[in-house]
Design a protein around this motif. Structure first.
Motif, PDB file in Angstrom:
ATOM      1  N   LEU B  27       0.826  -1.204   0.000  1.00 42.48           N
ATOM      2  CA  LEU B  27       0.000   0.000   0.000  1.00 42.48           C
ATOM      3  C   LEU B  27       0.860   1.253   0.000  1.00 42.48           C
ATOM      4  CD1 LEU B  27      -2.962  -0.731   2.461  1.00 42.48           C
ATOM      5  CD2 LEU B  27      -2.813  -1.124   0.008  1.00 42.48           C
ATOM      6  N   ASP B  28       0.709   2.045  -1.021  1.00 46.18           N
ATOM      7  CA  ASP B  28       1.384   3.334  -1.100  1.00 46.18           C
ATOM      8  C   ASP B  28       0.689   4.317  -0.148  1.00 46.18           C
ATOM      9  OD1 ASP B  28       3.148   5.104  -3.240  1.00 46.18           O
ATOM     10  OD2 ASP B  28       1.440   6.203  -2.415  1.00 46.18           O
ATOM     11  N   GLN B  30       0.032   7.453  -0.443  1.00 49.26           N
ATOM     12  CA  GLN B  30      -0.965   8.302  -1.103  1.00 49.26           C
ATOM     13  C   GLN B  30      -2.196   7.499  -1.540  1.00 49.26           C
ATOM     14  OE1 GLN B  30      -1.517  11.597  -1.441  1.00 49.26           O
ATOM     15  NE2 GLN B  30       0.185  11.837  -0.032  1.00 49.26           N
ATOM     16  N   TRP B  31      -2.015   6.200  -1.820  1.00 47.90           N
ATOM     17  CA  TRP B  31      -3.181   5.347  -2.112  1.00 47.90           C
ATOM     18  C   TRP B  31      -4.074   5.300  -0.868  1.00 47.90           C
ATOM     19  CZ3 TRP B  31      -5.733   1.247  -0.054  1.00 47.90           C
ATOM     20  CH2 TRP B  31      -6.721   0.677  -0.854  1.00 47.90           C
ATOM     21  N   GLY B  34      -5.981   8.542  -0.540  1.00 51.35           N
ATOM     22  CA  GLY B  34      -7.064   8.607  -1.525  1.00 51.35           C
ATOM     23  C   GLY B  34      -8.221   7.680  -1.172  1.00 51.35           C
ATOM     24  N   PHE B  35      -7.868   6.471  -0.726  1.00 51.15           N
ATOM     25  CA  PHE B  35      -8.909   5.482  -0.398  1.00 51.15           C
ATOM     26  C   PHE B  35      -9.711   5.945   0.827  1.00 51.15           C
ATOM     27  CE2 PHE B  35     -10.285   1.100   0.934  1.00 51.15           C
ATOM     28  CZ  PHE B  35     -10.997   0.812  -0.218  1.00 51.15           C
ATOM     29  N   ASP B  37      -9.999   9.093   1.777  1.00 57.23           N
ATOM     30  CA  ASP B  37     -10.794  10.240   1.318  1.00 57.23           C
ATOM     31  C   ASP B  37     -12.135   9.762   0.758  1.00 57.23           C
ATOM     32  OD1 ASP B  37     -10.090  12.999   1.548  1.00 57.23           O
ATOM     33  OD2 ASP B  37      -8.305  12.635   0.349  1.00 57.23           O
ATOM     34  N   GLY B  38     -12.087   8.587   0.110  1.00 55.35           N
ATOM     35  CA  GLY B  38     -13.319   8.042  -0.450  1.00 55.35           C
ATOM     36  C   GLY B  38     -14.136   7.236   0.543  1.00 55.35           C
ATOM     37  N   GLU B  39     -13.498   6.324   1.236  1.00 57.10           N
ATOM     38  CA  GLU B  39     -14.224   5.298   1.997  1.00 57.10           C
ATOM     39  C   GLU B  39     -14.080   5.372   3.509  1.00 57.10           C
ATOM     40  OE1 GLU B  39     -15.728   2.141  -0.178  1.00 57.10           O
ATOM     41  OE2 GLU B  39     -16.041   4.236  -0.681  1.00 57.10           O
ATOM     42  N   GLN B  66     -15.904  -2.038   3.512  1.00 57.50           N
ATOM     43  CA  GLN B  66     -15.852  -2.572   2.142  1.00 57.50           C
ATOM     44  C   GLN B  66     -16.719  -3.819   2.039  1.00 57.50           C
ATOM     45  OE1 GLN B  66     -13.598  -1.554  -0.905  1.00 57.50           O
ATOM     46  NE2 GLN B  66     -14.454   0.059   0.373  1.00 57.50           N
ATOM     47  N   ASP B  70     -13.613  -7.474  -0.974  1.00 61.20           N
ATOM     48  CA  ASP B  70     -12.390  -6.668  -0.897  1.00 61.20           C
ATOM     49  C   ASP B  70     -11.806  -6.632   0.512  1.00 61.20           C
ATOM     50  OD1 ASP B  70     -11.836  -5.834  -3.545  1.00 61.20           O
ATOM     51  OD2 ASP B  70     -13.643  -4.605  -3.486  1.00 61.20           O
ATOM     52  N   VAL B  73      -8.086  -5.771   1.222  1.00 63.53           N
ATOM     53  CA  VAL B  73      -7.651  -4.372   1.318  1.00 63.53           C
ATOM     54  C   VAL B  73      -7.736  -3.900   2.777  1.00 63.53           C
ATOM     55  CG1 VAL B  73      -8.234  -2.006   0.656  1.00 63.53           C
ATOM     56  CG2 VAL B  73      -8.272  -3.798  -1.053  1.00 63.53           C
ATOM     57  N   LYS B 118      -7.634  15.139   1.050  1.00 63.05           N
ATOM     58  CA  LYS B 118      -7.890  16.203   0.071  1.00 63.05           C
ATOM     59  C   LYS B 118      -9.348  16.623   0.030  1.00 63.05           C
ATOM     60  CE  LYS B 118      -3.960  15.352  -2.922  1.00 63.05           C
ATOM     61  NZ  LYS B 118      -3.224  16.556  -2.495  1.00 63.05           N
ATOM     62  N   THR B 119     -10.245  15.767   0.510  1.00 60.34           N
ATOM     63  CA  THR B 119     -11.664  16.132   0.513  1.00 60.34           C
ATOM     64  C   THR B 119     -11.998  16.839   1.824  1.00 60.34           C
ATOM     65  OG1 THR B 119     -12.386  14.105   1.587  1.00 60.34           O
ATOM     66  CG2 THR B 119     -12.205  14.047  -0.817  1.00 60.34           C
ATOM     67  N   LYS B 121     -13.396  15.686   4.137  1.00 61.48           N
ATOM     68  CA  LYS B 121     -13.213  14.743   5.249  1.00 61.48           C
ATOM     69  C   LYS B 121     -12.072  15.198   6.157  1.00 61.48           C
ATOM     70  CE  LYS B 121     -14.702  10.720   4.079  1.00 61.48           C
ATOM     71  NZ  LYS B 121     -14.795   9.453   3.335  1.00 61.48           N
TER      72      LYS B 121
END
Lengths: 162, 162
Positions: B27-28, B30-31, B34-35, B37-39, B66, B70, B73, B118-119, B121
């Motif tokens: 897992l990066d 920044q990934w 981003g994840f 930020d979404g979930e 999730q 998944d 993850v 970035k959101t 959140k």
């Protein structure tokens, strides 16, 4: 005074200015992958269409939906991929949407081939890419290609085995 | 034969082996941002609790939910942060969950301070962190601290102005 105020308003709502603002949001490649793993959708619709010789229209679409308070993230994605549109989805939700076969084939698909999604969304993406490539080569206008696309589309998203 | 089969089963279900598998999912940083930020969700519950002298229990919680397909993850996030649990959320949905004040204060919060969401959140996260720090210093056991936490919690997630 009223005119001056209106001019100020126009400047602050100028799309160019907005673009400058969102470009300042520096999106890391892996952030995009993670965010799309969470919020992105690769979807193919096959709609009956009288004006198409084959009777159907194939519509592959990449979307990311967010509440309007986070619309700047959608504009940042649009700026990053340099294609697509940001539109109202429904209610207070906005969507970043790419429908152009050219942009899907040349910008969206190569990005996610180079930078793999980590969730099972990667399975949908690979099927989606197959459809985009069939459309790009014009196979969606032939019966054999259309049947292939319909079969792939039925296996995507909710249609595939969980 | 029965015993041998059962042993094989134990080996294949060994949590250590699972850990090895999920650690291979690289897992990066920044990934993850981003994840999440979404979930991801940063949430604070303040529940009435008879056994607490102050009458209330403060429960900050970081979760990522999730579909069970998944779950790998979620295990990868657990391995990355080296804390929390992966449990059934409801139905076919699983959740990665961190509730320990120590782990929230020492692992989760510092990560998202260093790597900004970035959101919007990020607004919830900063309020969440304030609550975690108040809990860490024991202020949630005092009336003034509890009132502060209740005020912060009411402004988070759906409670904040949109």
């Amino acid at each position: 005074m009223g005119i001056i105020r209106r001019k100020d308003l126009e400047v602050s709502r100028n799309p160019q200015r907005l673009d400058v603002q969102v470009r300042q949001m520096d999106l890391d490649v892996q952030w995009i992958v993670g965010f799309v793993d969470g919020e992105g959708c690769f979807h193919v619709r096959v709609n009956p269409h009288r004006q198409m010789a084959i009777g159907y229209q194939v519509l592959p679409e990449f979307t990311v939906v967010q509440h309007r308070r986070d619309v700047k993230v959608l504009y940042a994605l649009k700026a990053y991929f340099d294609c697509g549109v940001v539109r109202v989805n429904h209610g207070d939700r906005m969507a970043y949407r790419v429908r152009s076969i050219h942009h899907l084939a040349e910008r969206i698909c190569p990005f996610f081939i180079k930078h793999s999604l980590k969730t099972s969304k990667s399975i949908d993406f690979l099927k989606f890419r197959d459809v985009v490539l069939l459309c790009q080569s014009g196979d969606h206008l032939k019966e054999e290609g259309l049947l292939k696309i319909q079969r792939i589309a039925s296996q995507m998203n909710r249609g595939r085995t969980r």
